[in-house]
Design an enzyme around this catalytic site. Sequence first.
Site, short mmCIF file in Angstrom:
data_model
loop_
_atom_site.label_atom_id
_atom_site.label_comp_id
_atom_site.label_asym_id
_atom_site.label_seq_id
_atom_site.Cartn_x
_atom_site.Cartn_y
_atom_site.Cartn_z
N LYS A 173 -6.38 7.41 -48.27
CA LYS A 173 -6.34 8.74 -47.65
C LYS A 173 -4.90 9.12 -47.24
CE LYS A 173 -7.00 12.45 -45.49
NZ LYS A 173 -8.05 13.23 -44.96
N CYS A 190 -3.02 17.62 -41.01
CA CYS A 190 -3.22 16.48 -41.91
C CYS A 190 -1.93 16.10 -42.61
CB CYS A 190 -4.28 16.84 -42.94
SG CYS A 190 -5.74 17.51 -42.17
N1 SAJ Z 1 1.87 23.94 -48.61
C1 SAJ Z 1 3.08 24.29 -49.17
N2 SAJ Z 1 3.21 24.30 -50.52
C2 SAJ Z 1 2.15 23.99 -51.34
C3 SAJ Z 1 0.92 23.62 -50.78
C4 SAJ Z 1 0.81 23.60 -49.40
O1 SAJ Z 1 4.05 24.59 -48.45
O2 SAJ Z 1 2.34 24.06 -52.56
C5 SAJ Z 1 1.69 23.92 -47.16
C6 SAJ Z 1 0.60 24.86 -46.67
O3 SAJ Z 1 1.06 26.17 -46.57
C7 SAJ Z 1 0.26 24.24 -45.33
C8 SAJ Z 1 0.45 22.74 -45.59
O4 SAJ Z 1 1.25 22.64 -46.75
O5 SAJ Z 1 1.15 24.67 -44.32
C9 SAJ Z 1 -0.85 21.97 -45.80
O6 SAJ Z 1 -1.76 22.73 -46.60
P1 SAJ Z 1 -2.64 22.09 -47.77
O7 SAJ Z 1 -3.43 23.17 -48.39
O8 SAJ Z 1 -1.78 21.29 -48.67
O9 SAJ Z 1 -3.54 21.02 -47.03
P2 SAJ Z 1 -4.52 20.96 -45.74
O10 SAJ Z 1 -3.73 20.38 -44.61
O11 SAJ Z 1 -5.23 22.23 -45.49
O12 SAJ Z 1 -5.60 19.88 -46.30
C10 SAJ Z 1 -5.14 18.60 -46.76
C11 SAJ Z 1 -5.83 18.32 -48.12
N3 SAJ Z 1 -5.20 17.16 -48.77
C12 SAJ Z 1 -4.77 17.20 -50.05
O13 SAJ Z 1 -4.87 18.19 -50.74
C13 SAJ Z 1 -4.18 15.94 -50.59
C14 SAJ Z 1 -7.31 18.06 -47.90
O14 SAJ Z 1 -7.95 17.67 -49.11
C15 SAJ Z 1 -7.51 16.95 -46.84
O15 SAJ Z 1 -8.89 16.71 -46.59
C16 SAJ Z 1 -6.88 17.45 -45.55
O16 SAJ Z 1 -5.48 17.62 -45.80
C17 SAJ Z 1 -7.12 16.43 -44.46
O17 SAJ Z 1 -8.02 16.67 -43.64
O18 SAJ Z 1 -6.49 15.37 -44.48
#
Ligand code: SAJ
Length: 420
Positions: free
Chosen positions: A215, A269
């Site tokens: 994870k 996360c």
């Molecule tokens: N972000 C970027 N660029 C990107 C993608 C995301 O800057 O290309 C930013 C987003 O805007 C945000 C942050 O990253 O601020 C996190 O967003 P996210 O959509 O990547 O993830 P979370 O935090 O909503 O959810 C993640 C997910 N993990 C993965 O995709 C590996 C989810 O599947 C997990 O269950 C969750 O963390 C968790 O609970 O750990």
Amino acid sequence: MDNPLFKKVSIYGLGYIGLPTAAVIASRGIEVVGVDVSRHAVDTINQGKIHIVEPDLDMLVQSAVTTGKLRATIEPEPADAFMIAVPTPFTDGHKPDLSYIEAAVRNLAKVLSKGNLVILESTSPVGTTEKIAQWMSEVRPDLSFPKEAGDQADIQVAHCPERVLPGFVIQELVANDRVIGGLTPKCAERAKALYQIFVRAKCFITDARTAEMAKLTENSFRDVNIAFANELSIICDKLNINVWELIRLANRHPRVNILSPGPGVGGHCIAVDPWFIVDSAPEQARLIRTAREVNDAKPEFVINKVRKVAAEFKQPKIACLGLAFKADIDDLRESPAVAITRQIIAEHLGDVLIVEPHIKALPENLKDSHVRLVSLAESLESANIIVTLTDHTLFSQIKHTVLLKEKIIIDARGVWEKDQ
Ligand code: SAJ
């Protein structure tokens, strides 16, 4: 229909993970008792309502409560299986804070009986599943646990980290593969039997430490990839290259997939979990630590841009588009957009017009006499500087070539650059 293996399941923590999991299991006809320390959460759920925002969850909870399969309580009750889905934040110095897990575990240990299964779902540092077994054995010396009794233990203990994406939780709970790590192979098999009741995808079995690390690895992989994109955006700014076009082109290579730069990484996360690896292996986790530092430094880069352009106006009017930590959600917690907006306000860089279509009022920490929450239309009409901090669909629909012609744009999300 009664499940012969699990007649009653108890879920600790009725938040973004625990409540949807409880509702989905209840929808499979199993009696589910949710336990939470919040009286408000418990009362709301018992009325068939929800206290969080997640698509389709309201209907699922309402029907599970109406059919009597789901109820919530403050006090622990005996059950066949217990799932723990409480937060694991970090404390000062990026040290994991396991106090919510420890409190839940010590509480549920009081009602354990021989044959029970306990599953930790909360994202946790390596070794936490072993720790929870230790805490339970301290409360219940009358029961045996896997460390001493192996497969013959009275209580089976496993880790199965949640992996769902906020906004798609109900769908992903059922459709995502799961990694299940047991303290013994029998623990893992038993936990797998529980997940197979509601997971339509594959359940992979391993040991608890590997599942914990899996994870943390998933979220760290994403963090490192985003840090790469964020670093590229800073390099491209210096070299006068459009980073969005650059990444779009590089991603046309069949084995390249760079994520998107942004104003920083938010949420609970991705900006947290990599620190758990760094904390466990500080000397070794060099890249993972640097990625965190790169992403944490990105808001300052955006603020600097705003400082520079605001200095060119006598009375700058700055529109901040988006406060949520990512697109199309209402969650402002740990949002770089909020941190940037707060700094713009604190430094009095100008009058601030905030556009966040998912909230009705500004949070206390953004209230100021020079700040207003306004509609998108009003912001476009009166601002001279536009800063895009969240890529909400509403913003990407703006005809920017017409409406933003006279404005200075700091597009930290590439809202008007993507998919061209
Ligand atoms: N972000 C970027 N660029 C990107 C993608 C995301 O800057 O290309 C930013 C987003 O805007 C945000 C942050 O990253 O601020 C996190 O967003 P996210 O959509 O990547 O993830 P979370 O935090 O909503 O959810 C993640 C997910 N993990 C993965 O995709 C590996 C989810 O599947 C997990 O269950 C969750 O963390 C968790 O609970 O750990």
